[in-house]
Enzyme design. Structure first.
Site, PDB file in Angstrom:
ATOM      1  N   THR A 168      38.216  45.985  33.993  1.00  0.00           N
ATOM      2  CA  THR A 168      37.065  45.559  32.683  1.00  0.00           C
ATOM      3  C   THR A 168      35.873  46.818  32.482  1.00  0.00           C
ATOM      4  OG1 THR A 168      36.526  44.374  31.762  1.00  0.00           O
ATOM      5  CG2 THR A 168      36.314  43.271  34.020  1.00  0.00           C
ATOM      6  N   ASP A 169      35.139  46.756  31.623  1.00  0.00           N
ATOM      7  CA  ASP A 169      33.608  46.546  32.200  1.00  0.00           C
ATOM      8  C   ASP A 169      33.233  45.990  32.214  1.00  0.00           C
ATOM      9  OD1 ASP A 169      33.390  45.316  30.020  1.00  0.00           O
ATOM     10  OD2 ASP A 169      32.758  46.238  29.234  1.00  0.00           O
ATOM     11  N   GLU A 170      33.054  44.678  32.552  1.00  0.00           N
ATOM     12  CA  GLU A 170      32.236  44.672  33.476  1.00  0.00           C
ATOM     13  C   GLU A 170      32.181  44.054  34.699  1.00  0.00           C
ATOM     14  OE1 GLU A 170      33.408  39.623  32.074  1.00  0.00           O
ATOM     15  OE2 GLU A 170      34.179  40.548  30.596  1.00  0.00           O
ATOM     16  N   TYR A 205      34.670  36.192  37.967  1.00  0.00           N
ATOM     17  CA  TYR A 205      35.814  36.913  37.690  1.00  0.00           C
ATOM     18  C   TYR A 205      36.001  39.182  37.371  1.00  0.00           C
ATOM     19  CZ  TYR A 205      37.871  39.892  33.921  1.00  0.00           C
ATOM     20  OH  TYR A 205      38.808  40.895  32.569  1.00  0.00           O
ATOM     21  N   LYS A 221      37.488  41.622  40.267  1.00  0.00           N
ATOM     22  CA  LYS A 221      38.657  43.103  39.285  1.00  0.00           C
ATOM     23  C   LYS A 221      37.938  43.638  40.246  1.00  0.00           C
ATOM     24  CE  LYS A 221      40.533  43.208  36.402  1.00  0.00           C
ATOM     25  NZ  LYS A 221      41.608  43.067  36.128  1.00  0.00           N
TER      26      LYS A 221
HETATM   27  P1  NAD Z   1      45.298  37.159  30.154  1.00  0.00           P
HETATM   28  O1  NAD Z   1      44.872  36.247  30.813  1.00  0.00           O
HETATM   29  O2  NAD Z   1      45.721  37.032  28.642  1.00  0.00           O
HETATM   30  O3  NAD Z   1      46.765  37.507  30.826  1.00  0.00           O
HETATM   31  C1  NAD Z   1      46.698  37.560  32.232  1.00  0.00           C
HETATM   32  C2  NAD Z   1      48.393  37.192  32.445  1.00  0.00           C
HETATM   33  O4  NAD Z   1      48.557  37.606  33.777  1.00  0.00           O
HETATM   34  C3  NAD Z   1      49.057  36.061  32.148  1.00  0.00           C
HETATM   35  O5  NAD Z   1      50.448  36.326  31.082  1.00  0.00           O
HETATM   36  C4  NAD Z   1      49.486  35.466  33.925  1.00  0.00           C
HETATM   37  O6  NAD Z   1      50.352  34.325  33.272  1.00  0.00           O
HETATM   38  C5  NAD Z   1      49.374  36.593  34.254  1.00  0.00           C
HETATM   39  N1  NAD Z   1      49.615  35.923  35.808  1.00  0.00           N
HETATM   40  C6  NAD Z   1      47.387  35.507  36.045  1.00  0.00           C
HETATM   41  N2  NAD Z   1      48.119  35.235  37.216  1.00  0.00           N
HETATM   42  C7  NAD Z   1      49.322  36.227  37.855  1.00  0.00           C
HETATM   43  C8  NAD Z   1      49.793  36.143  39.235  1.00  0.00           C
HETATM   44  N3  NAD Z   1      49.059  36.034  40.548  1.00  0.00           N
HETATM   45  N4  NAD Z   1      50.798  37.097  39.293  1.00  0.00           N
HETATM   46  C9  NAD Z   1      51.751  37.247  38.318  1.00  0.00           C
HETATM   47  N5  NAD Z   1      51.427  37.283  36.623  1.00  0.00           N
HETATM   48  C10 NAD Z   1      49.513  36.631  36.800  1.00  0.00           C
HETATM   49  O7  NAD Z   1      44.651  38.340  30.243  1.00  0.00           O
HETATM   50  P2  NAD Z   1      44.294  39.593  29.078  1.00  0.00           P
HETATM   51  O8  NAD Z   1      43.177  39.199  28.208  1.00  0.00           O
HETATM   52  O9  NAD Z   1      45.553  39.876  28.546  1.00  0.00           O
HETATM   53  O10 NAD Z   1      43.833  40.645  30.532  1.00  0.00           O
HETATM   54  C11 NAD Z   1      45.591  41.791  31.241  1.00  0.00           C
HETATM   55  C12 NAD Z   1      44.007  42.556  32.351  1.00  0.00           C
HETATM   56  O11 NAD Z   1      43.143  43.268  31.623  1.00  0.00           O
HETATM   57  C13 NAD Z   1      42.965  41.813  33.010  1.00  0.00           C
HETATM   58  O12 NAD Z   1      43.647  42.543  34.879  1.00  0.00           O
HETATM   59  C14 NAD Z   1      41.965  41.943  32.365  1.00  0.00           C
HETATM   60  O13 NAD Z   1      41.172  41.709  33.563  1.00  0.00           O
HETATM   61  C15 NAD Z   1      42.472  43.144  32.101  1.00  0.00           C
HETATM   62  N6  NAD Z   1      41.167  43.119  30.741  1.00  0.00           N
HETATM   63  C16 NAD Z   1      40.881  42.560  29.777  1.00  0.00           C
HETATM   64  C17 NAD Z   1      39.955  42.686  28.564  1.00  0.00           C
HETATM   65  C18 NAD Z   1      40.026  41.760  27.317  1.00  0.00           C
HETATM   66  O14 NAD Z   1      38.967  41.647  26.848  1.00  0.00           O
HETATM   67  N7  NAD Z   1      40.820  40.492  28.075  1.00  0.00           N
HETATM   68  C19 NAD Z   1      39.388  43.423  28.867  1.00  0.00           C
HETATM   69  C20 NAD Z   1      39.533  44.302  29.727  1.00  0.00           C
HETATM   70  C21 NAD Z   1      39.919  44.299  31.002  1.00  0.00           C
HETATM   71  P1  TYD Z   2      34.506  35.595  26.019  1.00  0.00           P
HETATM   72  O1  TYD Z   2      36.157  35.825  25.010  1.00  0.00           O
HETATM   73  O2  TYD Z   2      34.775  34.354  27.565  1.00  0.00           O
HETATM   74  O3  TYD Z   2      35.133  37.018  27.202  1.00  0.00           O
HETATM   75  P2  TYD Z   2      33.211  37.793  27.623  1.00  0.00           P
HETATM   76  O4  TYD Z   2      32.667  36.337  28.171  1.00  0.00           O
HETATM   77  O5  TYD Z   2      35.083  38.295  29.098  1.00  0.00           O
HETATM   78  O6  TYD Z   2      32.952  39.205  27.735  1.00  0.00           O
HETATM   79  O7  TYD Z   2      33.211  35.609  25.792  1.00  0.00           O
HETATM   80  C1  TYD Z   2      32.981  37.045  24.449  1.00  0.00           C
HETATM   81  C2  TYD Z   2      30.710  36.701  24.813  1.00  0.00           C
HETATM   82  O8  TYD Z   2      30.869  35.388  23.209  1.00  0.00           O
HETATM   83  C3  TYD Z   2      30.510  35.881  26.075  1.00  0.00           C
HETATM   84  O9  TYD Z   2      29.010  36.621  26.044  1.00  0.00           O
HETATM   85  C4  TYD Z   2      30.300  34.560  25.614  1.00  0.00           C
HETATM   86  C5  TYD Z   2      30.502  34.228  24.415  1.00  0.00           C
HETATM   87  N1  TYD Z   2      30.889  32.801  24.123  1.00  0.00           N
HETATM   88  C6  TYD Z   2      30.083  32.319  23.411  1.00  0.00           C
HETATM   89  O10 TYD Z   2      28.783  32.233  23.195  1.00  0.00           O
HETATM   90  N2  TYD Z   2      30.940  30.637  23.375  1.00  0.00           N
HETATM   91  C7  TYD Z   2      32.024  30.143  23.150  1.00  0.00           C
HETATM   92  O11 TYD Z   2      32.977  29.195  22.826  1.00  0.00           O
HETATM   93  C8  TYD Z   2      32.971  31.672  24.309  1.00  0.00           C
HETATM   94  C9  TYD Z   2      34.307  31.240  24.668  1.00  0.00           C
HETATM   95  C10 TYD Z   2      32.022  32.670  24.349  1.00  0.00           C
END
Ligand code: NAD
Ligand code: TYD
Length: 352
Positions: A132-134, A158, A162
């Site tokens: 992630t960019d975070e 988080y 990561k």
């Molecule tokens: P998500 O929470 O929707 O899905 C995570 C999946 O991993 C779930 O299916 C869960 O059951 C599985 N999981 C959790 N713990 C596990 C374990 N110990 N063993 C096996 N499986 C496990 O997450 P996402 O949004 O799909 O993110 C996927 C990846 O991309 C993550 O690594 C996250 O850090 C990264 N990422 C997410 C975003 C975003 O905006 N969602 C952006 C950049 C990077």
């Molecule tokens: P989120 O989808 O949780 O992603 P991340 O925290 O990983 O960026 O949140 C996106 C942005 O929206 C973040 O600045 C937090 C804000 N947010 C709200 O304002 N209200 C909400 O109920 C949630 C879940 C997030």
């Protein structure tokens, strides 16, 4: 074949669906099925021999060692993680367990498998870590967007977990020579997104007549990428990325949260007007800010574009409209994920 972890989650699920829509190369999908994992996302693959689902933890080194020996994948793509910042604040333990210890165990199982492969397969093998960019921390309004050489300055449990996993992946390359690739992507949105995250939460709350919670002043900025563009970037990095390199993935779509929410409201006003004819923005409610809330993320994806020729297909405007329409059309999926543990989370997080 390839082995994907976390393929029942939001991005992993989209990735598996897209992969098998474009290729006949089989996928072993290893997922623990936590609250965020949902096999309904993969319903269209029922009976498809190219998809092998295994319920398991990435921390289960023994089981993964056996799976690797049995299926001999040419690549492992690690999506599995605990992914929600708010949950990491209320309970960081699982984040350390899965994102740090789990990634370590996965790397060790993969290293054991990879190190005894015949030379040609060893060279061709890839471990792609999805991050992630975070990990880069928070930007001021006028700072340039994150580049791959920015320092890691994670601020939430988080992002710290990561960041730790990214460091392990880097070290396994540097020390053992494991051919790793790391992608650091901005906020994703799109189909099958679990409704604890901002965009799906707002769509579903709006339709249910519930408040649309904005943390703090709503002026925090995120850089939004349509999930299918993230999937295409991962495919491209897997295909042509240079082992040991990291690639930032983003769509040049920085938006303050309040603008994102107002955009969703405006699309819903068109596609599914409220019964009383009033605009959805009336449901916006400002709530207490998230502790340690990062102010701004922004990705500079120039390296990926220049070196590997990747570009996103969607703008925020096209992607968000598709996403809202998808939620309107996918009531069965929504009903299944919004039962049980989802309801518990919502009342814990927003109950007060
Ligand atoms: P998500 O929470 O929707 O899905 C995570 C999946 O991993 C779930 O299916 C869960 O059951 C599985 N999981 C959790 N713990 C596990 C374990 N110990 N063993 C096996 N499986 C496990 O997450 P996402 O949004 O799909 O993110 C996927 C990846 O991309 C993550 O690594 C996250 O850090 C990264 N990422 C997410 C975003 C975003 O905006 N969602 C952006 C950049 C990077
Ligand atoms: P989120 O989808 O949780 O992603 P991340 O925290 O990983 O960026 O949140 C996106 C942005 O929206 C973040 O600045 C937090 C804000 N947010 C709200 O304002 N209200 C909400 O109920 C949630 C879940 C997030």
């Amino acid at each position: 074949m390839i082995l994907v972890t976390g393929g029942a989650g939001f991005i992993g699920g989209n990735f598996v669906l897209d992969w098998l829509a474009q290729s006949d190369e089989p996928v072993i999908n290893l997922d623990k099925l936590t609250y965020a994992g949902n096999l309904d996302t993969l319903n269209s693959l029922d009976g498809d021999a190219r998809h092998i689902f295994v319920r398991a933890d990435i921390g289960d080194r023994e089981l993964i060692t056996k799976l690797l020996a049995e299926h001999q994948p040419r690549a492992v793509i690690n999506f599995a993680a605990e992914s929600h910042v708010d949950r990491s604040i209320s309970g960081p333990g699982e984040f350390i367990q899965t994102n740090v210890v789990g990634t370590f165990n996965l790397l060790e199982a993969v290293r054991g498998y990879w190190s005894v492969l015949p030379a040609e397969q060893k060279d061709a093998f890839r471990f792609l870590h999805v991050s992630t960019d975070e990990v880069y921390g928070s930007l001021e309004l006028n700072d340039p967007a994150f580049r791959e050489d920015n320092n890691y300055e994670p601020n939430s449990p988080y992002s710290a977990s990561k960041a730790a996993s990214d460091h392990l992946v880097r070290a396994w390359h540097h020390t053992y020579g494991l051919p790793v690739l790391t992608t650091n992507c901005s906020n994703n949105y799109g189909p099958y997104h679990f409704p604890e995250k901002l965009i799906p939460l707002v769509i579903l709350n709006a339709l249910a007549g519930k408040p649309l919670p904005i943390y703090g002043d709503g002026m925090q900025i995120r850089d939004w990428l349509y999930v299918k563009d993230h999937c295409s970037a991962i495919r491209r990095v897997l295909e042509a990325g240079k082992p040991g390199e990291t690639y930032n993935v983003g769509g040049w779509n920085e938006k303050p949260n309040i603008d994102v929410v107002k955009t969703i409201c405006a699309i819903l006003d068109q596609l599914k007007p409220r019964a009383d004819g009033k605009p959805y923005v009336e449901q916006i409610t400002y709530v207490t800010d998230r502790p340690g809330h990062d102010r701004r993320y922004a990705i500079d994806a120039t390296k990926l574009e220049r070196e590997l020729g990747w570009k996103p297909a969607e703008t925020f405007e096209t992607g968000i409209r598709k996403t809202v329409q998808w939620y309107l059309d996918s009531q069965d999926w929504v009903q299944n994920v919004t039962s049980g543990s989802y309801r518990e989370w919502v009342s814990k997080q927003y109950g007060a």
